[in-house]
Write an enzyme that holds these catalytic residues in place. Structure first.
Site, PDB file in Angstrom:
ATOM      1  N   ASP A 100       0.852  -1.189   0.000  1.00  0.00           N
ATOM      2  CA  ASP A 100       0.000   0.000   0.000  1.00  0.00           C
ATOM      3  C   ASP A 100       0.882   1.231   0.000  1.00  0.00           C
ATOM      4  O   ASP A 100       1.825   1.316   0.794  1.00  0.00           O
ATOM      5  CB  ASP A 100      -0.870  -0.020   1.270  1.00  0.00           C
ATOM      6  CG  ASP A 100      -2.302   0.360   0.998  1.00  0.00           C
ATOM      7  OD1 ASP A 100      -2.525   1.483   0.516  1.00  0.00           O
ATOM      8  OD2 ASP A 100      -3.193  -0.465   1.288  1.00  0.00           O
ATOM      9  N   ASP A 202      -3.372   4.590  -2.184  1.00  0.00           N
ATOM     10  CA  ASP A 202      -4.468   4.995  -1.301  1.00  0.00           C
ATOM     11  C   ASP A 202      -5.081   6.315  -1.784  1.00  0.00           C
ATOM     12  O   ASP A 202      -4.351   7.244  -2.151  1.00  0.00           O
ATOM     13  CB  ASP A 202      -3.902   5.184   0.117  1.00  0.00           C
ATOM     14  CG  ASP A 202      -4.989   5.392   1.153  1.00  0.00           C
ATOM     15  OD1 ASP A 202      -5.808   4.487   1.329  1.00  0.00           O
ATOM     16  OD2 ASP A 202      -5.018   6.476   1.778  1.00  0.00           O
ATOM     17  N   GLU A 270      -6.867   3.476  -5.711  1.00  0.00           N
ATOM     18  CA  GLU A 270      -8.183   3.583  -5.073  1.00  0.00           C
ATOM     19  C   GLU A 270      -8.835   4.857  -5.592  1.00  0.00           C
ATOM     20  O   GLU A 270      -8.472   5.960  -5.196  1.00  0.00           O
ATOM     21  CB  GLU A 270      -8.031   3.648  -3.549  1.00  0.00           C
ATOM     22  CG  GLU A 270      -9.377   3.618  -2.838  1.00  0.00           C
ATOM     23  CD  GLU A 270      -9.306   4.088  -1.384  1.00  0.00           C
ATOM     24  OE1 GLU A 270      -8.293   4.671  -0.969  1.00  0.00           O
ATOM     25  OE2 GLU A 270     -10.308   3.892  -0.673  1.00  0.00           O
ATOM     26  N   HIS A 331     -11.520  -3.632   3.027  1.00  0.00           N
ATOM     27  CA  HIS A 331     -11.460  -3.316   4.453  1.00  0.00           C
ATOM     28  C   HIS A 331     -12.229  -2.048   4.813  1.00  0.00           C
ATOM     29  O   HIS A 331     -12.181  -1.604   5.960  1.00  0.00           O
ATOM     30  CB  HIS A 331      -9.992  -3.151   4.873  1.00  0.00           C
ATOM     31  CG  HIS A 331      -9.340  -1.979   4.204  1.00  0.00           C
ATOM     32  ND1 HIS A 331      -9.113  -1.927   2.848  1.00  0.00           N
ATOM     33  CD2 HIS A 331      -8.906  -0.802   4.687  1.00  0.00           C
ATOM     34  CE1 HIS A 331      -8.558  -0.775   2.541  1.00  0.00           C
ATOM     35  NE2 HIS A 331      -8.423  -0.062   3.640  1.00  0.00           N
ATOM     36  N   ASP A 332     -12.898  -1.449   3.842  1.00  0.00           N
ATOM     37  CA  ASP A 332     -13.666  -0.222   4.099  1.00  0.00           C
ATOM     38  C   ASP A 332     -15.177  -0.433   3.980  1.00  0.00           C
ATOM     39  O   ASP A 332     -15.943   0.503   4.232  1.00  0.00           O
ATOM     40  CB  ASP A 332     -13.248   0.875   3.111  1.00  0.00           C
ATOM     41  CG  ASP A 332     -11.825   1.365   3.355  1.00  0.00           C
ATOM     42  OD1 ASP A 332     -11.389   1.387   4.521  1.00  0.00           O
ATOM     43  OD2 ASP A 332     -11.155   1.724   2.373  1.00  0.00           O
TER      44      ASP A 332
HETATM   45  C1  NOJ Z   1      -8.568   4.683   2.096  1.00  0.00           C
HETATM   46  C2  NOJ Z   1      -8.281   3.467   2.907  1.00  0.00           C
HETATM   47  O1  NOJ Z   1      -8.743   2.344   2.206  1.00  0.00           O
HETATM   48  C3  NOJ Z   1      -8.960   3.680   4.234  1.00  0.00           C
HETATM   49  O2  NOJ Z   1      -8.920   2.520   5.020  1.00  0.00           O
HETATM   50  C4  NOJ Z   1      -8.337   4.848   4.932  1.00  0.00           C
HETATM   51  O3  NOJ Z   1      -9.050   5.134   6.109  1.00  0.00           O
HETATM   52  C5  NOJ Z   1      -8.350   6.102   4.054  1.00  0.00           C
HETATM   53  N1  NOJ Z   1      -7.960   5.814   2.714  1.00  0.00           N
HETATM   54  C6  NOJ Z   1      -7.399   7.130   4.577  1.00  0.00           C
HETATM   55  O4  NOJ Z   1      -6.085   6.713   4.337  1.00  0.00           O
END
Ligand code: NOJ
Length: 525
Positions: A100, A202, A270, A331-332
């Protein structure tokens, strides 16, 4: 097949390191834990690449997405030797390792920010985004944090605000300062030199902001978004705090850096952008990100019509020569077993692994681990604490390996895991699934094994084909194989002929002319 790059035919598996395998007994997963499970990933499951969420030194305000040092390993997760052992172990098994990369913000405990905040004339002041308060003392503009409240933190000592799009402990870097790009690229090169095969970027589209920091216009009637509920944040059009066109020049530079390495390195960004054209802009002229994540199926109503429409829209948006990406969970977002319903997990597995492009599978979805409900007051996740209902702890519970105490996640006698296991872990675990010939895990294994032998699935074209209501059907490689997924709990006449290569029932009774309830078929013509 040789003309394709390794990443085009790869299946990625996302490991959230805190939650995969704890070897020290502190209740938190670590890098040696991932190394210990490489045989599971390479041989038992059969994926091709692992994406590991952040393991860098961090105060863990956002569980590692607040990086305090981009070129080392947090002692919680192990040492640099442990990282090298993971990388070597992966490569010995022909697995690629993707790490990441968090360019938008660092931790406020990163030495760069500590220096930056120390005085207004510190040489690193401009490495972050500092502005004076408005005359009434309020923040410089109306930008909001994605996790709630203003996107500005006040530094009492120097009397200015710094920009922080996530928590106050995540300060946005100022990429308009060339020294920032130089330092961040040097840190990225550290890992590329070490041999990592790729990066997941990210919040890739957040990095460049409007240089004038103009107010975002309000959006009284927000459309459905491609991500979970962000409360007030969703009530603004994010014209100026993300998606700035200058991101494209940055990703051309990132790509040039990656392309200067051999063997080929890879990037997946992302990108939560609902407008297809703007989203597809991150491919550039195939000289920016190799892949933007396509999140459109993550928040898609779970119907064949909606899914078919979104897949078609992505196919139409991707530039000539561009490659799709597919993802259902991460994971989000809430676990897919809970969002789609357990009975639909087999067709979800078949969908993910048979659409065109690179699939990313989230750890534990191969067992249908459900979302674990954790009330707001018990949430560890900063977003879960600030906006009840948006917490992410529930999709980050420990991996369930067997029915020993602590599900094989931690050694016997260990501390309680950092998040509770789901209630059904003693039945829902890898060992149990391997014993059951019709388990979801065995379906994933069958699909992954079949995909490896099938150029049609790996690289063939995608075309949606006619199907009865309640069914989504598409062909790959000009009809060489047809995939049919039954979203209903009744049988459906399909009227196809050919040979059934995989049925989600994993039995010998499948026929190409008829789908059983909730059945998915791969049919060779
Ligand atoms: C995206 C990540 O997937 C998430 O888990 C994170 O909280 C935010 N970016 C901030 O880095």
């Amino acid at each position: 097949m040789n003309e394709y790059s390794w990443w085009q035919t790869a299946v990625i598996y996302q490991v959230y390191p805190r939650s995969f395998q704890d070897t020290t007994g502190n209740g938190i997963g670590d890098l040696p834990g991932i190394t210990q499970r490489l045989d599971y990933l390479a041989d038992t499951l059969g994926i091709d690449a692992i994406w590991v969420s952040p393991f860098y030194p961090s105060p863990m305000a956002d569980f590692g997405y607040d990086v305090a040092d981009y070129t080392s390993v947090d002692p919680l997760f192990g040492t640099m030797d442990d990282f090298d052992a993971l990388l070597d172990g992966a490569h010995e098994r022909a697995l690629k390792l993707i790490i990441d990369w968090v360019p938008n913000h660092s931790s406020d405990e990163h030495p760069w920010f500590v220096e930056s905040r120390s005085s207004r004339d510190n040489p690193k002041r401009d490495w972050y985004v500092w502005r004076d308060p408005q005359p009434d003392g309020s923040p410089p503009n109306n930008w909001l944090s994605a996790f709630g409240g203003p996107a500005w933190g006040l530094d009492e000592q120097t009397g200015q605000y710094y920009l922080c799009t996530f928590t106050k402990k995540q300060a946005d870097l100022n990429w308009r300062n060339p020294e920032v790009q130089e330092a961040m690229f040097a840190d990225l090169s550290f890992w590329l030199d070490r041999g990592v095969d790729g990066i997941r970027v990210d919040v890739a589209h957040f990095v460049m902001k409007d240089p004038l920091l103009r107010d975002n216009p309000p959006l009284p009637d927000p459309p459905a978004t491609l991500s979970r509920n962000h409360g007030e944040y969703d009530k603004y059009e994010h014209l100026y705090d993300k998606g700035h066109p200058d991101n494209h020049a940055l990703y051309r530079d990132v790509r040039a850096l990656l392309d200067s390495y051999r063997p080929e390195r890879f990037s997946i960004g992302e990108i939560h952008i609902a407008d297809w054209e703007e989203w597809a802009g991150y491919y550039g002229n195939l000289d920016e990100l190799h892949l933007p994540f396509n999140f459109s199926l993550v928040h898609c109503p779970w119907t064949p019509e909606d899914i078919g429409r979104r897949v078609a829209a992505a196919e139409a948006a991707i530039p000539e020569g561009g490659w799709p990406s597919q993802v259902l969970g991460n994971h989000d977002d809430a676990r897919i077993a809970t969002r789609f319903g357990g009975e639909h997990m087999p067709i979800a597995a078949m969908l993910l692994l048979t659409l065109r492009g690179v699939p990313t599978l989230y750890y534990g979805d191969e067992l249908a681990i459900p979302e674990r409900f954790i009330p707001a007051e018990q949430q560890l996740d900063p977003h879960g604490r600030s906006l009840p209902g948006s917490g992410r702890d529930g999709c980050r519970t420990p991996m369930q390996w067997d029915d020993s105490t602590l599900a094989g996640f931690s050694p016997e006698g260990a501390a309680a895991p950092w998040l509770p296991l789901t209630d059904d872990w003693s039945d829902r675990n890898v060992a149990r699934h391997l014993e059951d010939p019709r388990s979801l895990l065995n379906l994933y294994r069958a699909l992954l094994a079949y995909r490896k032998t099938s150029p049609a699935l790996q690289v063939g074209d995608y075309r949606q084909v006619d199907a009865p209501p309640g069914c989504l059907a598409y062909s790959r490689n000009e009809g060489a194989v047809t995939i049919a997924l039954n979203f209903t709990d009744t049988a459906l006449d399909l009227g196809l002929s050919g040979k059934v290569a995989v049925t989600t029932y994993l039995d010998d009774d499948a026929v190409p002319s008829r789908l059983r309830p909730n059945e998915g078929l791969i049919i060779e013509s």
